[in-house]
Scaffold this motif. Structure first.
Motif, PDB file in Angstrom:
ATOM      1  N   MET A   1       3.705   2.353   2.653  1.00  0.00           N
ATOM      2  CA  MET A   1       4.596   3.536   3.063  1.00  0.00           C
ATOM      3  C   MET A   1       3.480   4.763   2.751  1.00  0.00           C
ATOM      4  O   MET A   1       2.580   4.686   1.997  1.00  0.00           O
ATOM      5  N   ILE A   2       3.956   5.802   3.564  1.00  0.00           N
ATOM      6  CA  ILE A   2       3.281   7.015   3.519  1.00  0.00           C
ATOM      7  C   ILE A   2       4.057   8.113   2.455  1.00  0.00           C
ATOM      8  O   ILE A   2       5.256   7.963   2.671  1.00  0.00           O
ATOM      9  N   HIS A   3       3.539   8.576   1.186  1.00  0.00           N
ATOM     10  CA  HIS A   3       4.413   9.433   0.348  1.00  0.00           C
ATOM     11  C   HIS A   3       3.889  10.949   0.681  1.00  0.00           C
ATOM     12  O   HIS A   3       2.586  11.169   0.295  1.00  0.00           O
ATOM     13  N   ARG A   4       4.588  11.666   1.256  1.00  0.00           N
ATOM     14  CA  ARG A   4       4.229  12.942   1.347  1.00  0.00           C
ATOM     15  C   ARG A   4       4.481  13.754   0.082  1.00  0.00           C
ATOM     16  O   ARG A   4       5.514  14.080  -0.056  1.00  0.00           O
ATOM     17  N   MET A   5       3.594  14.329  -0.295  1.00  0.00           N
ATOM     18  CA  MET A   5       3.628  14.978  -1.514  1.00  0.00           C
ATOM     19  C   MET A   5       4.320  16.377  -1.288  1.00  0.00           C
ATOM     20  O   MET A   5       4.018  16.972  -0.608  1.00  0.00           O
ATOM     21  N   LYS A   6       5.359  16.711  -2.406  1.00  0.00           N
ATOM     22  CA  LYS A   6       6.191  17.895  -1.996  1.00  0.00           C
ATOM     23  C   LYS A   6       5.601  18.870  -2.993  1.00  0.00           C
ATOM     24  O   LYS A   6       5.119  18.452  -4.098  1.00  0.00           O
TER      25      LYS A   6
ATOM     26  N   ARG B   1      -5.987  14.381   1.984  1.00  0.00           N
ATOM     27  CA  ARG B   1      -5.458  15.525   2.511  1.00  0.00           C
ATOM     28  C   ARG B   1      -4.854  15.356   3.746  1.00  0.00           C
ATOM     29  O   ARG B   1      -4.392  16.429   4.355  1.00  0.00           O
ATOM     30  N   ASN B   2      -5.289  14.145   4.510  1.00  0.00           N
ATOM     31  CA  ASN B   2      -5.256  14.091   5.799  1.00  0.00           C
ATOM     32  C   ASN B   2      -4.495  13.138   6.269  1.00  0.00           C
ATOM     33  O   ASN B   2      -4.586  11.894   6.015  1.00  0.00           O
ATOM     34  N   VAL B   3      -3.595  13.693   7.321  1.00  0.00           N
ATOM     35  CA  VAL B   3      -2.277  12.766   7.574  1.00  0.00           C
ATOM     36  C   VAL B   3      -2.713  11.494   8.471  1.00  0.00           C
ATOM     37  O   VAL B   3      -2.428  10.272   8.138  1.00  0.00           O
ATOM     38  N   SER B   4      -3.713  11.695   9.345  1.00  0.00           N
ATOM     39  CA  SER B   4      -4.292  10.775  10.152  1.00  0.00           C
ATOM     40  C   SER B   4      -5.009   9.529   9.331  1.00  0.00           C
ATOM     41  O   SER B   4      -4.977   8.455   9.471  1.00  0.00           O
ATOM     42  N   VAL B   5      -5.930  10.135   8.250  1.00  0.00           N
ATOM     43  CA  VAL B   5      -6.466   9.038   7.250  1.00  0.00           C
ATOM     44  C   VAL B   5      -5.304   8.258   6.721  1.00  0.00           C
ATOM     45  O   VAL B   5      -5.398   7.037   6.336  1.00  0.00           O
ATOM     46  N   SER B   6      -3.858   8.886   6.173  1.00  0.00           N
ATOM     47  CA  SER B   6      -3.051   8.300   5.620  1.00  0.00           C
ATOM     48  C   SER B   6      -2.546   7.035   6.506  1.00  0.00           C
ATOM     49  O   SER B   6      -1.962   6.013   6.132  1.00  0.00           O
ATOM     50  N   GLU B   7      -2.325   7.501   7.745  1.00  0.00           N
ATOM     51  CA  GLU B   7      -1.848   6.565   8.826  1.00  0.00           C
ATOM     52  C   GLU B   7      -2.715   5.369   8.993  1.00  0.00           C
ATOM     53  O   GLU B   7      -2.447   4.252   8.911  1.00  0.00           O
ATOM     54  N   ALA B   8      -4.254   5.651   8.771  1.00  0.00           N
ATOM     55  CA  ALA B   8      -5.029   4.724   9.046  1.00  0.00           C
ATOM     56  C   ALA B   8      -4.842   3.693   7.798  1.00  0.00           C
ATOM     57  O   ALA B   8      -5.126   2.462   8.173  1.00  0.00           O
ATOM     58  N   CYS B   9      -4.661   4.151   6.678  1.00  0.00           N
ATOM     59  CA  CYS B   9      -4.719   3.447   5.521  1.00  0.00           C
ATOM     60  C   CYS B   9      -3.523   2.272   5.608  1.00  0.00           C
ATOM     61  O   CYS B   9      -3.682   1.251   4.991  1.00  0.00           O
ATOM     62  N   LEU B  10      -2.605   2.495   6.427  1.00  0.00           N
ATOM     63  CA  LEU B  10      -1.185   1.497   6.324  1.00  0.00           C
ATOM     64  C   LEU B  10      -1.462   0.856   7.789  1.00  0.00           C
ATOM     65  O   LEU B  10      -0.792  -0.188   7.962  1.00  0.00           O
ATOM     66  N   SER B  11      -2.759   0.737   8.338  1.00  0.00           N
ATOM     67  CA  SER B  11      -2.864   0.031   9.507  1.00  0.00           C
ATOM     68  C   SER B  11      -2.928  -1.378   9.396  1.00  0.00           C
ATOM     69  O   SER B  11      -2.401  -2.177  10.220  1.00  0.00           O
ATOM     70  N   SER B  12      -3.367  -1.938   8.294  1.00  0.00           N
ATOM     71  CA  SER B  12      -3.526  -3.260   7.921  1.00  0.00           C
ATOM     72  C   SER B  12      -2.745  -3.900   6.775  1.00  0.00           C
ATOM     73  O   SER B  12      -2.910  -5.106   6.490  1.00  0.00           O
ATOM     74  N   SER B  13      -1.927  -3.085   6.478  1.00  0.00           N
ATOM     75  CA  SER B  13      -0.829  -3.697   5.150  1.00  0.00           C
ATOM     76  C   SER B  13       0.177  -3.115   5.117  1.00  0.00           C
ATOM     77  O   SER B  13       0.356  -2.139   6.024  1.00  0.00           O
ATOM     78  N   ASP B  14       1.150  -3.824   4.517  1.00  0.00           N
ATOM     79  CA  ASP B  14       2.475  -3.568   4.705  1.00  0.00           C
ATOM     80  C   ASP B  14       2.686  -2.159   3.505  1.00  0.00           C
ATOM     81  O   ASP B  14       2.007  -2.118   2.420  1.00  0.00           O
TER      82      ASP B  14
ATOM     83  N   MET C   1       0.764  -1.124   0.058  1.00  0.00           N
ATOM     84  CA  MET C   1      -0.018   0.086   0.074  1.00  0.00           C
ATOM     85  C   MET C   1       0.854   1.137   0.089  1.00  0.00           C
ATOM     86  O   MET C   1       1.864   1.429   0.586  1.00  0.00           O
ATOM     87  N   ILE C   2       0.493   2.173  -0.936  1.00  0.00           N
ATOM     88  CA  ILE C   2       1.150   3.520  -0.537  1.00  0.00           C
ATOM     89  C   ILE C   2      -0.008   4.437  -0.567  1.00  0.00           C
ATOM     90  O   ILE C   2      -1.212   4.659  -1.298  1.00  0.00           O
ATOM     91  N   SER C   3       0.154   5.493   0.396  1.00  0.00           N
ATOM     92  CA  SER C   3      -0.679   6.540   0.777  1.00  0.00           C
ATOM     93  C   SER C   3      -0.173   7.974   0.283  1.00  0.00           C
ATOM     94  O   SER C   3       0.841   8.100   1.022  1.00  0.00           O
ATOM     95  N   ILE C   4      -0.673   8.556  -0.516  1.00  0.00           N
ATOM     96  CA  ILE C   4      -0.066   9.796  -0.887  1.00  0.00           C
ATOM     97  C   ILE C   4      -1.159  10.766  -0.063  1.00  0.00           C
ATOM     98  O   ILE C   4      -2.051  10.873  -0.176  1.00  0.00           O
TER      99      ILE C   4
END
Ligand SMILES: Nc1ncnc2c1ncn2[C@@H]1O[C@H](COP(=O)(O)OP(=O)(O)OP(=O)(O)O)[C@@H](O)[C@H]1O
Ligand SMILES: [Mg+2]
Length: 453
Positions: free
Chosen positions: A328-333, A313-326, A197-200
């Motif tokens: 990373m979070i990609h912070r958009m620059k 747009r929400n950091v806590s949502v992106s963290e939740a996305c990673l809770s059940s799978s391997d 999983m990648i959460s942008i």
């Protein structure tokens, strides 16, 4: 200004203090304050609901009515504040600091309400406020004003257009896209066995959807089934599931949108479909962790090198996305200065044409204000060209000066405002008021804490 940004919260607090404090209020006053408090709490609830909907989506009568309720709440605060000042009776200097005023108020209230004249006045003020509140309630009933339904917005999301951008028009995406693909897929062409999983994540207009789409288009041929599903701020979860099924197999699920199925059945159907397939799924624009948790239930965790990309747009949502799978979070620059300039100039000048010397400085200043946000860059670029004519330097300077002060012309700017205001409407009620209050200070101004109430 938002219809909800009245003085409801402070006034509710002040009235609450009066009631529950150990103030020896006259019975008559106590009763009046009590019913006023109930009235105001009801108004407050209604205004909160109205405030969740962008004002351009409100019915005109509801907007007018809500404005009047807000005005009443402000008038009420004036009444209470007036008493706060009177508490200082006898002293020539009016206390300026709100906190001091409240302190003095609380200290001397008992004394004040013991005085016949002040008692009379507060009773009159309360009566008047109650009559006004009742009138507004009647108005609401008489015109049968429907409260807005936050989950039922029929306006078209201007961001749909971004999904169909010609890749040739994009700047600086290839590099990031290829880096992401590299982390998702191993050297030998396979991804890790387990679902990855990648959460942008990043602010509005930064290019999250554009990047996710670029990754999706480049690798989709390697998967058994693929889907790109936009979610949005107030999604109908059944529709999201149906869109997902339709995306995964257009033939099999051709009629899915006309089929009545509840969430449970849809989740089962998706799980069953994905069980034995290597899939690539993009879930675009998630606003709430809760929504993600529903979607996550539907994504069967097989060991076939499947991939999921999410954007938010929400950091806590992106963290939740990673809770059940391997994953990373990609912070958009933001775009770097060079890419910002390429995008800006490409939008304004014909290909190959350079920025004239006399526009270079103002062009750099404008880009500085855009902060590398592609949405801001392309919006401002379109303001500087009209009917295929590049505007004069004076107009560039004018646009530069207006930036940050609400450039109002044209539909494109309106679209940008609408896109960015989604974040505002997502704020909890108290932070909406707080943000509006802070926005009266000029850009980059240092805000002293003593200035704040
Ligand atoms: N690298 C880029 N080059 C050119 N245009 C871009 C680039 N990135 C984004 N854009 C354009 O900027 C606009 C905003 O991009 P996008 O919709 O991808 O942002 P977002 O981060 O997904 O925003 P939101 O939070 O509103 O979903 C779109 O019109 C898109 O085409
Ligand atoms: Mg997006």
């Amino acid at each position: 200004m938002d219809v909800t940004a009245g003085a409801m919260i402070p006034i509710l607090h002040k009235l609450g203090e009066l009631l529950i404090g150990e103030y020896n209020l006259d019975k008559r006053v106590k009763k009046g304050v009590n019913s006023l408090l109930t009235e105001l709490e009801m108004m407050h609830t209604v205004l909160r609901k109205v405030g969740e909907v962008p004002s351009d989506q409100l019915e005109e009568p509801v907007r007018i009515w809500a404005g009047k309720v807000r005005d009443l709440s402000c008038d009420m605060e004036d009444v209470v504040d007036d008493f706060l000042v009177r508490v200082d009776e006898g002293s020539n200097s009016k206390p300026t600091n709100m906190r001091n005023r409240v302190k003095k108020f609380l200290k001397k209230t008992t004394k004040l309400f013991g005085k016949g004249k002040a008692l009379h006045q507060i009773c009159d003020a309360i009566d008047e406020a109650q009559v006004l509140a009742k009138e507004l309630g009647d108005l609401h009933k008489r015109y049968m004003l429907d409260m807005p339904n936050t989950s039922n917005s029929a306006t078209i999301d201007p961001r749909v257009l971004a999904l169909h951008k010609d890749v040739g028009e994009l700047v600086g995406v290839d590099r990031t896209r290829d880096e992401l693909i590299k982390t998702l897929i191993c050297e030998d062409g396979s991804s890790k066995e387990q679902l990855k999983m990648i959460s942008i994540v990043g602010v509005g207009g930064l290019g999250k959807t554009t990047l996710a789409k670029a990754v999706y288009e480049k690798i989709k041929a390697q998967f058994d089934c693929v889907a790109f599903v936009p979610v949005g701020q107030n999604p109908d979860i059944r529709k999201v599931f149906k869109d997902l099924l339709y995306g995964l197999d257009k033939k099999k699920f051709m009629d899915i949108h006309n089929t009545i199925m509840d969430e449970r059945l849809l989740i089962e159907e998706i799980n069953e479909f994905l069980m034995d397939k290597r899939y690539l799924i993009v879930i675009d624009d998630i606003w709430k962790e809760e929504i993600w948790r529903y979607i996550d239930c539907a994504l069967y965790k097989n060991k076939l090198h499947s991939l999921v990309l999410t954007t938010t747009r929400n950091v806590s949502v992106s963290e939740a996305c990673l809770s059940s799978s391997d994953g990373m979070i990609h912070r958009m620059k933001p775009l770097c200065d060079e890419d910002s300039q390429i995008l800006f100039h490409r939008r304004i000048f014909q290909s190959g044409e350079k920025c004239p010397k006399d526009l270079q400085v103002v062009s750099r200043d404008i880009l500085k204000k855009c902060g590398g946000v592609p949405l801001a860059i392309i919006t401002i670029a379109s303001v500087l060209v009209s009917n295929q004519r590049i505007k004069e330097k004076g107009e560039w300077m004018h646009v530069h000066n207006l930036m940050g002060h609400g450039v109002t012309q044209g539909g494109i700017v309106k679209d940008m405002k609408r896109i960015l205001s989604l974040s505002y409407y997502d704020l909890p009620f108290h932070l909406k008021t707080c943000l509006l209050y802070l926005s009266i200070f000029p850009e980059d101004c240092e805000i002293k804490k003593d200035w704040l109430i």
